[in-house]
Structures are given as C-alpha cells and as structure tokens.
Write a protein that holds these residues in place. Structure first.
Motif, mmCIF file in Angstrom:
data_model
loop_
_atom_site.group_PDB
_atom_site.id
_atom_site.type_symbol
_atom_site.label_atom_id
_atom_site.label_comp_id
_atom_site.label_asym_id
_atom_site.label_seq_id
_atom_site.Cartn_x
_atom_site.Cartn_y
_atom_site.Cartn_z
ATOM 1 N N ASP A 19 -15.857 10.826 22.151
ATOM 2 C CA ASP A 19 -15.782 11.689 23.329
ATOM 3 C C ASP A 19 -14.509 11.412 24.123
ATOM 4 O OD1 ASP A 19 -18.213 12.445 22.449
ATOM 5 O OD2 ASP A 19 -19.350 11.751 24.185
ATOM 6 N N THR A 22 -11.605 12.980 22.471
ATOM 7 C CA THR A 22 -11.598 14.428 22.673
ATOM 8 C C THR A 22 -11.033 14.772 24.041
ATOM 9 O OG1 THR A 22 -13.541 14.640 21.259
ATOM 10 C CG2 THR A 22 -13.013 16.508 22.680
ATOM 11 N N TRP A 111 -13.673 21.044 28.842
ATOM 12 C CA TRP A 111 -14.524 19.856 28.826
ATOM 13 C C TRP A 111 -15.864 20.112 29.508
ATOM 14 C CZ3 TRP A 111 -14.964 15.744 26.092
ATOM 15 C CH2 TRP A 111 -15.598 14.589 26.564
ATOM 16 N N ARG A 114 -18.957 20.919 27.102
ATOM 17 C CA ARG A 114 -19.116 19.997 25.985
ATOM 18 C C ARG A 114 -20.541 19.883 25.458
ATOM 19 N NH1 ARG A 114 -17.885 17.295 30.623
ATOM 20 N NH2 ARG A 114 -19.132 15.514 31.339
ATOM 21 N N ARG A 119 -16.615 19.160 19.183
ATOM 22 C CA ARG A 119 -15.288 18.638 19.542
ATOM 23 C C ARG A 119 -14.156 19.543 19.067
ATOM 24 N NH1 ARG A 119 -18.352 13.996 18.118
ATOM 25 N NH2 ARG A 119 -18.836 12.829 20.014
ATOM 26 N N LEU A 123 -11.418 21.643 21.554
ATOM 27 C CA LEU A 123 -9.957 21.583 21.426
ATOM 28 C C LEU A 123 -9.383 22.966 21.132
ATOM 29 C CD1 LEU A 123 -9.512 18.256 19.441
ATOM 30 C CD2 LEU A 123 -9.113 18.666 21.870
#
Length: 616
Positions: A19, A22, A111, A114, A119, A123
C-alpha cells in the motif's frame, strides 16, 4: 505460511508495504502532473474569457468592491487570485497558477478510492487524470471548469471514504470541497444531481439482484434500514444516535455555509460586518438567498437554454473524440470487464501475499468480485453528464467536456488496467497473437495521450479547434502587447491607449464604450468585450484607456493622438492616414475573422525600451 516473495526494490522501498508503495507511486504521478501543468504556464496569450476575469480581478484588488454576478460564474477565482497578486506579480502564469495546482494535484485523489479499485487501477486512474489532454489544457487555463469538477471529484472521494470506513470525519472535507466547488461555478448543482441519480441507479441494481435472488422486496428494504440503524448506533458510541446525527448534520451544514458565505458575501460588506455585528443579517442573506435569486433569475431568463441541443451534443462528442479519445475508448472496456469479467487479476494473485500487511493510509482491500458500485456509479455519472451538459451550457465550448472526462476516467482506468494485464498474461503464456494485439492497443493509448498534448501545447492555432475555443488570440500578439504595456508604463499624462470604434455585423459599437468606468465591477457595455483579452494586460500596466465612437471625426479626434491607437483591420487605412510616426502591426484576437491593428508611436516605444519598462 508461504515464504515472503523476493524483492528487487532498493532497501528503503522494500521496507514499505504494498500500500505504501502504491501511495508513493501515486505521489510520483502527481509530481509529474504538476510539472506538466506548471512548465511554461504563461506561454499562451490570455483567452478572452481569461482576460475578462483577469481584468475584474485586478479591479477588485484595486477597489475592494465585489459582488456576485452569475453570468461570470462564482467569485472564487477573483478572490483567490487577488490574494495571489498580493504575493506574486500579476502575470499570465500566476493568474493560472491556482487552476494548475488543483489540476496537478487531482491524480492524488485516486487514493481515496482504494477500497474499490486495486493497485493497478489506482495508478491507471492517477495516470489518466495526469495526462488526459483535455484536463492538461484546461488545467493551464484560468477558467473554473477544472476547479468546479476537481473539487466535486475529490469531495466525492471523501464521501466514499466515509462510507468505506464508517468515519463521519471524512464528510467534513467533503462538505468544504463541495462548497469550494460551488464558489467557482453553479455547475456544482449539476454534479449533485448526477451523484444522486447515479447513486440511485446503483442502489436499485443491488436491490434488484437481491430480489432476483429470492429475497422479498420489503424484507430487503427492512434489512438495509436495520443495518443502517445498527451502524449509526455503533458510530454514535456513548451518544444518543439522534443527537449524533443532528450534531454532525449541523456541523457539516455550518462548514458548507461558512465557505459559501466567505466567497459569495459582497465586499467590502463582509469585512465591515466583523466590526458591526448588526450587518451580519444582510450579509448572510445576500450571500445565500440573494445569490440564489440572481442565479435563478439568470436561468429563468431563457438565455441559458437557448441553444440547438443536437448541435451541442455533436460538438461535445467531437471534442471528446479528439481530446479524450483514449478515455472514450477505454471506458466501455473497463465497464464491460467489470460487469462481465471475473474481477481483479491482482486480487487473485496478491490476496494471500498481502495478508497481514498494513499501511499508514489504510490497507487496500483488493476487490475480487465484479459489478463494483464505484465503476457503475462513474459510468452512469459520465452518461448523465454527456446528455445533460449540452442542455445546461450556453456556450458551445470544448471546456464543458471536462465534466464528462472526470467521471469517465474511472471506468477508463479499469479498462486500461485490464488491457495491461491481458498483455502481460499473453506474454507469460506465449500467446503471441493476443500479446501483439494488446501491445498494439497500448501503443495506440500512449499515442492518444501524448499526441494531443504535444499538438495543443500553448496552442493558438486555427487548425486545432477541437481543444482551443474560438476566442483564443494568436500567440504572435504577445510581443506587440508587451510593447503596448511598456509604452503605457512610461507615458505620462492623458490617454495611453485609444480604441477606435467601428460598426460591424456582429456588433454596431465594436470597441466603443461611452463610460470606461462601466466595466469596472464585473459587467460591461457590449463594445468592451471586443477588446478582450487586452483589458487584462493594460489594466496591470496602469494604462489610461479611452475610445472613439464609430462616427467620430478622425481629423479632430486623432489630431493629437495618444501613443497607442487600436483599430479593427477594416479601419486600418483610414486611421493610418492620421498617424504619422506610428508603427502598425496586425494580429488576430480570435482564431479567425477578427484582425486588430495596433498603432504604436515609434518615439514612445523607443523611450519605453530605453527605460526597460517591458510587459510583466
């Protein structure tokens, strides 16, 4: 327990949880987005819309007078930029700085989602928000669309976090951000309607699935209600649930109201009320009820809806194809993959390996199912925006597509991640045909992001109209505008800049204004708007400006002309005959069909250059 997987990362990064890595990667994407928006931020000459808001910002900074006028949108930019200009010089770059910062920081908001995106998808979402050409261009533009959309997008993210964590504290930044969105533009009301509509559809789908699964409708509704009450009691803790609910509702309302009043209250009344409490009633009323009435009056006037809807829809589609084609192609892939697919490959691969890992920002719960509420919500939101904005907007302009691109980025991120994983899987299994197809698609995606960004970088080109709105002057006017600013700064006494009025089919009083002070407070006579964006440049230079009516006697009016005279191209020869010793330079102040001639006295320009009084 399986042995930990080996890592090839440097030691400091290897100690981070998955995490944490990320979040660090998202931070890197955000830094790149900021650099992309800040580099050469002042390279493009102000657009007409930037020019009018910039001029009124300077007038507010000088006079302290400001009131809400819905036709020029919310007061956020004028108030905030007036503060910026107290610290930094008033330039094209600093005027665009706040918008660039908001647009550049937007990728970090991924974020907040999440719990709903894995992940790779996080991104991908950050990357698309950072590089989609339409978002890049209008993050480098002093206009409200990226602000209103960005604030609403992040407000939604905090509301989602509140639902995910059952922590009401996340609703406070959501309330403040929604109020900031409203302070930039009334489009926030459309965002709220889209949120409510999309949320209703997602809830309905879930309810339908439960009923189709054999559960009674009334029983399903009772179960939802019971769970909601139980969660409210848990969140309230020792407090009574009703007191807990009412207390936070008041707190959220006050947070929203405080931001709204700060921006919408007229100046200087707001500051005077600090020392005169009796004024607060009037200030609060004008900031809320008064502002709402002004907006309603404008909307009910009919001018905001007087547009050919199908033409606007077609223009919206064309804009999306040329400036956000990658998102337009990826979003259906992502929606279909989420609806019909088997969920996240990352979820299947990493669920066991990540067990027990924690991170300061909260562990990502990797989704392993399908039909995710967020993906469906964003898809419905984008569709509603595509249908609704052509009806709600009064100008057929590319910037309105920003409000479609923002929700479209979520299913598009899912689609991009799906293609990347399919390509990786095909390579791993030596499936050459699938791998070649997936890699080719990814190359097309890359070209679709890079190509338009390069083409439209600081562009003021009539061949590039899909992104550039028609009221954008050509960049070759920059040097002449700077010469005029220099002359205005050094000329002493009397008028510095004189506009020559002319009758044109578009407006009979082009350039002419009977009373120059009529443009000082957020509104102006018609002929003034044809000067844009020049009022921004000449106001910051402290120029004394005047104009001639279209029927003026040039022999008399130009006998003792000021050092700068500005006329339409159709008047060039007539005006030039009265201006000996002036250099004439013509520039397009629109993408096409509006050529303006700048007559600058050679001696005055030479004096200005000797004194080094160039434009800022």
């Amino acid at each position: 327990m399986s042995a930990p997987r080996p890592s090839n990362l440097p030691a400091p990064f290897d100690r981070l949880s998955a995490d944490g890595r990320t979040l660090l990667a998202l931070a890197g994407v955000t830094v790149a987005a900021l650099l992309l928006r800040l580099y050469e931020l002042g390279g493009r000459v102000f657009h007409w819309d930037e020019g009018r808001v910039g001029y009124w910002t300077l007038r507010y900074a000088a006079s302290g007078q400001l009131e809400y006028r819905p036709i020029i949108h919310g007061p956020f930019l004028r108030i905030v930029n007036a503060g910026v200009f107290e610290v930094l010089p008033a330039t094209d770059a600093t005027a665009r700085l706040v918008v660039a910062l908001v647009g550049g920081l937007l990728p970090l908001s991924a974020w907040l989602f999440r719990e709903h995106l894995d992940r790779g998808e996080l991104l991908a979402l950050g990357g698309l928000l950072a590089t989609t050409p339409l978002l890049v261009y209008y993050s480098r533009f002093m206009r409200n669309d990226v602000l209103v959309g960005g604030f609403a997008f992040v407000a939604l993210g905090f509301a989602v976090r509140a639902l995910d964590t059952r922590c009401v504290g996340y609703l406070y930044p959501a309330s403040v951000l929604l109020a900031l969105s409203l302070a930039t533009k009334a489009n926030t009301l459309l965002y709220v309607l889209c949120f409510l509509g999309a949320g209703t559809l997602v809830a309905d789908h879930r309810l339908v699935r439960r009923v189709r699964g054999g559960e009674d409708l009334s029983a399903a509704l009772r179960a939802w209600g019971s769970r909601g009450v139980d969660e409210l009691r848990t969140a309230a803790g020792d407090r009574h649930p009703a007191a807990f609910l009412v207390g936070h509702a008041l707190g959220l309302g006050l947070a929203f109201l405080a931001v709204t009043v700060f921006f919408y209250a007229p100046r200087p009344d707001l500051y005077q009320a600090v020392g005169a409490p009796g004024m607060w009633g009037g200030v609060l009323s004008e900031a809320t009820v008064g502002s709402a009435r002004k907006l309603t009056d404008l909307w009910l006037s009919g001018s905001m809806q007087d547009n050919p809807y199908l033409q606007y829809v077609g223009h919206e589609a064309e804009t999306l194809i040329h400036t956000a084609g990658v998102l337009l192609a990826l979003a259906p892939v992502g929606a279909a993959a989420d609806w019909y697919g088997r969920g996240s490959r990352e979820g299947a691969a990493d669920a066991g390996a990540d067990a027990g890992e924690g991170a300061g920002g909260g562990k990502i719960r990797v989704p392993t199912g399908r039909n995710r509420a967020l993906v469906a919500f964003a898809t419905y939101w984008a569709l509603a925006s595509f249908v609704g904005y052509p009806a709600a907007t009064d100008i057929n302009a590319p910037w309105s597509a920003v409000h479609i691109v923002l929700p479209l980025s979520i299913p598009a991120a899912v689609g991009l991640t799906y293609l990347v994983r399919e390509a990786a899987s095909a390579v791993a299994t030596a499936d050459r045909e699938t791998a070649a197809l997936a890699v080719a698609l990814l190359l097309v995606v890359g070209a679709g992001l890079v190509g338009p960004n390069v083409t439209y970088w600081n562009s003021a080109n009539p061949d590039h109209t899909e992104m550039v709105q028609w009221a954008q002057p050509h960049n070759d006017a920059r040097s002449t505008i700077e010469d005029v600013e220099a002359v205005a700064r050094t000329h002493e006494g009397g008028t510095d800049v004189l506009f020559v009025g002319i009758e044109l089919p578009s407006r009979e009083d082009t350039f002419y204004v009977d009373d120059e002070s009529a443009a000082d407070q957020g509104g102006a006579p018609g002929g003034w708007y044809d000067r844009l964006p020049l009022p921004w440049y000449y106001e910051r230079a402290g120029a004394e400006v005047d104009s001639l009516p279209p029927d003026a006697d040039y022999d008399e009016a130009l006998a003792d002309a000021p050092p700068v005279v500005i006329a339409h191209e159709d008047d060039r020869e007539t005006v030039a005959a009265h201006l000996d010793g002036y250099r004439a330079t013509a520039h397009e102040l629109r993408l096409w069909n509006f050529e303006v001639v700048f007559f600058v006295e050679e001696d005055a320009l030479e004096t200005a250059r000797e004194r080094g009084a160039g434009g800022a």
